[in-house]
Design a protein around this motif. Structure first.
Motif, mmCIF file in Angstrom:
data_model
loop_
_atom_site.group_PDB
_atom_site.id
_atom_site.type_symbol
_atom_site.label_atom_id
_atom_site.label_comp_id
_atom_site.label_asym_id
_atom_site.label_seq_id
_atom_site.Cartn_x
_atom_site.Cartn_y
_atom_site.Cartn_z
ATOM 1 N N ASP A 128 0.845 -1.244 0.152
ATOM 2 C CA ASP A 128 0.127 0.103 -0.136
ATOM 3 C C ASP A 128 0.737 1.384 0.103
ATOM 4 O O ASP A 128 0.556 2.205 0.638
ATOM 5 C CB ASP A 128 -1.044 -0.149 1.079
ATOM 6 N N THR A 129 1.891 1.155 -0.953
ATOM 7 C CA THR A 129 2.813 2.254 -1.092
ATOM 8 C C THR A 129 3.006 3.091 -2.322
ATOM 9 O O THR A 129 2.780 2.313 -3.412
ATOM 10 C CB THR A 129 4.169 2.031 -0.624
ATOM 11 N N ALA A 130 2.727 4.348 -2.356
ATOM 12 C CA ALA A 130 2.643 4.782 -3.579
ATOM 13 C C ALA A 130 4.561 5.542 -3.643
ATOM 14 O O ALA A 130 4.820 6.172 -2.689
ATOM 15 C CB ALA A 130 1.850 6.270 -3.598
ATOM 16 N N TRP A 131 4.762 5.705 -4.988
ATOM 17 C CA TRP A 131 6.127 6.292 -5.186
ATOM 18 C C TRP A 131 5.705 7.386 -6.048
ATOM 19 O O TRP A 131 5.306 7.258 -6.994
ATOM 20 C CB TRP A 131 6.982 5.271 -5.672
ATOM 21 N N TRP A 132 6.876 8.624 -6.218
ATOM 22 C CA TRP A 132 6.811 9.366 -7.234
ATOM 23 C C TRP A 132 8.026 10.153 -7.206
ATOM 24 O O TRP A 132 8.807 10.013 -6.207
ATOM 25 C CB TRP A 132 5.709 10.309 -7.331
ATOM 26 N N PHE A 133 8.612 11.057 -8.204
ATOM 27 C CA PHE A 133 9.600 11.584 -8.123
ATOM 28 C C PHE A 133 9.303 13.022 -8.206
ATOM 29 O O PHE A 133 8.351 13.724 -8.808
ATOM 30 C CB PHE A 133 10.568 11.223 -9.582
ATOM 31 N N ASP A 134 10.505 14.001 -7.795
ATOM 32 C CA ASP A 134 10.739 15.112 -8.192
ATOM 33 C C ASP A 134 11.958 15.304 -9.120
ATOM 34 O O ASP A 134 12.971 15.059 -8.440
ATOM 35 C CB ASP A 134 10.915 15.996 -7.161
ATOM 36 N N ILE A 135 11.729 14.983 -10.324
ATOM 37 C CA ILE A 135 12.891 14.765 -11.193
ATOM 38 C C ILE A 135 14.055 15.922 -11.141
ATOM 39 O O ILE A 135 15.165 15.551 -10.958
ATOM 40 C CB ILE A 135 12.419 14.900 -12.791
ATOM 41 N N LEU A 136 13.872 17.261 -11.152
ATOM 42 C CA LEU A 136 14.582 18.157 -11.248
ATOM 43 C C LEU A 136 15.701 18.501 -9.888
ATOM 44 O O LEU A 136 16.762 18.827 -9.863
ATOM 45 C CB LEU A 136 14.167 19.538 -11.418
ATOM 46 N N GLU A 137 14.981 18.074 -8.915
ATOM 47 C CA GLU A 137 15.307 18.143 -7.635
ATOM 48 C C GLU A 137 16.115 16.791 -7.082
ATOM 49 O O GLU A 137 16.647 16.727 -5.914
ATOM 50 C CB GLU A 137 14.523 18.758 -6.453
ATOM 51 N N GLN A 138 16.019 15.619 -7.899
ATOM 52 C CA GLN A 138 16.433 14.593 -7.733
ATOM 53 C C GLN A 138 16.014 13.804 -6.408
ATOM 54 O O GLN A 138 16.850 13.592 -5.523
ATOM 55 C CB GLN A 138 18.211 14.680 -7.695
ATOM 56 N N ARG A 139 14.754 13.915 -6.090
ATOM 57 C CA ARG A 139 14.188 13.281 -5.188
ATOM 58 C C ARG A 139 13.189 11.911 -5.496
ATOM 59 O O ARG A 139 12.504 12.352 -6.616
ATOM 60 C CB ARG A 139 13.181 14.441 -4.353
ATOM 61 N N LEU A 140 12.951 11.036 -4.407
ATOM 62 C CA LEU A 140 12.215 10.035 -4.739
ATOM 63 C C LEU A 140 11.194 9.906 -3.421
ATOM 64 O O LEU A 140 11.556 10.171 -2.334
ATOM 65 C CB LEU A 140 12.724 8.863 -4.954
ATOM 66 N N PHE A 141 9.924 10.156 -3.686
ATOM 67 C CA PHE A 141 8.968 10.201 -2.439
ATOM 68 C C PHE A 141 8.307 8.790 -2.313
ATOM 69 O O PHE A 141 7.861 8.236 -3.422
ATOM 70 C CB PHE A 141 7.632 11.190 -2.905
ATOM 71 N N GLU A 142 8.089 8.492 -1.031
ATOM 72 C CA GLU A 142 7.377 7.138 -0.706
ATOM 73 C C GLU A 142 6.440 7.427 0.339
ATOM 74 O O GLU A 142 6.651 8.165 1.504
ATOM 75 C CB GLU A 142 8.661 6.390 -0.055
ATOM 76 N N ALA A 143 5.167 7.347 -0.102
ATOM 77 C CA ALA A 143 3.815 7.618 0.719
ATOM 78 C C ALA A 143 3.387 6.115 1.203
ATOM 79 O O ALA A 143 2.777 5.456 0.264
ATOM 80 C CB ALA A 143 3.039 8.386 0.223
#
Length: 297
Positions: A30-45
């Protein structure tokens, strides 16, 4: 342009993404993932608890696919990289345009067969600098070169049809596929020619085969039928909506990323939700994203 419907929207993350993109969902955790491409970040929710973790990355990345419970396959500016979920360790799997500093990765989606389609584009959207590739049986194959901003990669539930867009050309295309391999059987054809506000960005198909496409600059999700009709439009809280994915136990909510790339101070002030990430309740069910297969099938 069809007037957009309104749908209940929940703020998932108030962290503003410079270029939020590439959302995916792991139903097992039950985990979502997404990126902030330009800031080189990976989000885990963690959707059940609302806990959000932000992982710094050593290079630009834009999308991922699940390999197994321990690993993800990330599309990065240097190619395909395996990421160990527990440690965050990167291991290069397949360099792609790693020697071309003018391009970066962009959109991606896994075909039901386990074949992974992903794209590159010019860092400044240079005309014709983008390509859509397929990763299958350990081999990367270029499919559609000469695109400017390859986006909206997704597949029909039966795997018989692939979809993609060139945002700069305002074209949503379809192509017949071998369902066993996820590879094209013919040249693509234009399914829908977008006119009006916004540009075709990331997309995902629902359980019935409708193509839900984010409209960058249009503050909406548009739904297109497999025969090329615009059948629904849903308003989104941020103007530069970038990509949707179905999430939740019943795949009955849509996670939508957004961005503030290219917006000056006045534009950001006029779009108070810019760069944030949302959950929409649109009354439609999606389905689980397939896992990517790394080796021989």
């Amino acid at each position: 342009m069809r007037a957009p419907e309104t749908a209940p929207a929940t703020l998932l993350s108030d962290e503003r993404c410079h270029l939020g993109e590439g959302p995916s969902y792991d139903a097992a955790t039950d985990t979502a993932w997404w990126f902030d491409i330009l800031e080189q970040r990976l989000f885990e929710a963690r959707l059940r608890t609302g806990q959000i973790t932000v992982h710094g990355l050593p290079l630009m990345a834009s999308a991922l696919a699940s390999v197994d419970a321990q690993r993800q396959l990330l599309v990065t500016a240097d190619g395909l990289v395996l990421r160990d979920i527990a440690s965050g360790r990167f291991d290069m799997l397949a360099p792609v345009e790693a020697d071309n500093g003018a391009t970066r990765s962009n959109d991606a989606r896994v075909h039901p067969s386990g074949t992974f389609w992903f794209s590159t584009m010019g860092r400044h959207a240079e005309p014709g600098a983008g390509t859509i590739y397929a990763f299958r049986q350990g081999t990367v194959t270029p499919l559609f070169p000469g695109l400017t901003i390859p986006n909206a990669i997704c597949f029909s539930p039966d795997g018989l049809t692939g979809y993609f867009a060139d945002t700069a050309a305002h074209r949503l295309c379809r192509v017949r596929l071998d369902p066993a391999t996820g590879l094209p059987l013919e040249a693509p054809a234009v399914l829908y020619l977008h006119a009006g506000e916004g540009g075709l960005d990331g997309a995902v198909t629902d359980a019935e085969g409708l193509i839900w496409c984010a409209l960058w600059g249009g503050a909406r999700l548009n739904a297109y039928s497999p025969d090329g009709r615009l059948v629904r439009a849903i308003a989104t809280p941020a103007r530069q909506t970038s990509c949707p994915v179905f999430v939740g136990a019943g795949f009955d909510r849509v996670l939508v990323t957004s961005a503030w790339e290219g917006m000056d101070e006045a534009a950001r002030a006029a779009d108070p939700q810019h760069g944030r990430t949302f959950l929409l309740d649109i009354g439609i069910r999606g389905r689980a994203e397939p896992r990517v297969r790394l080796g021989a099938l």
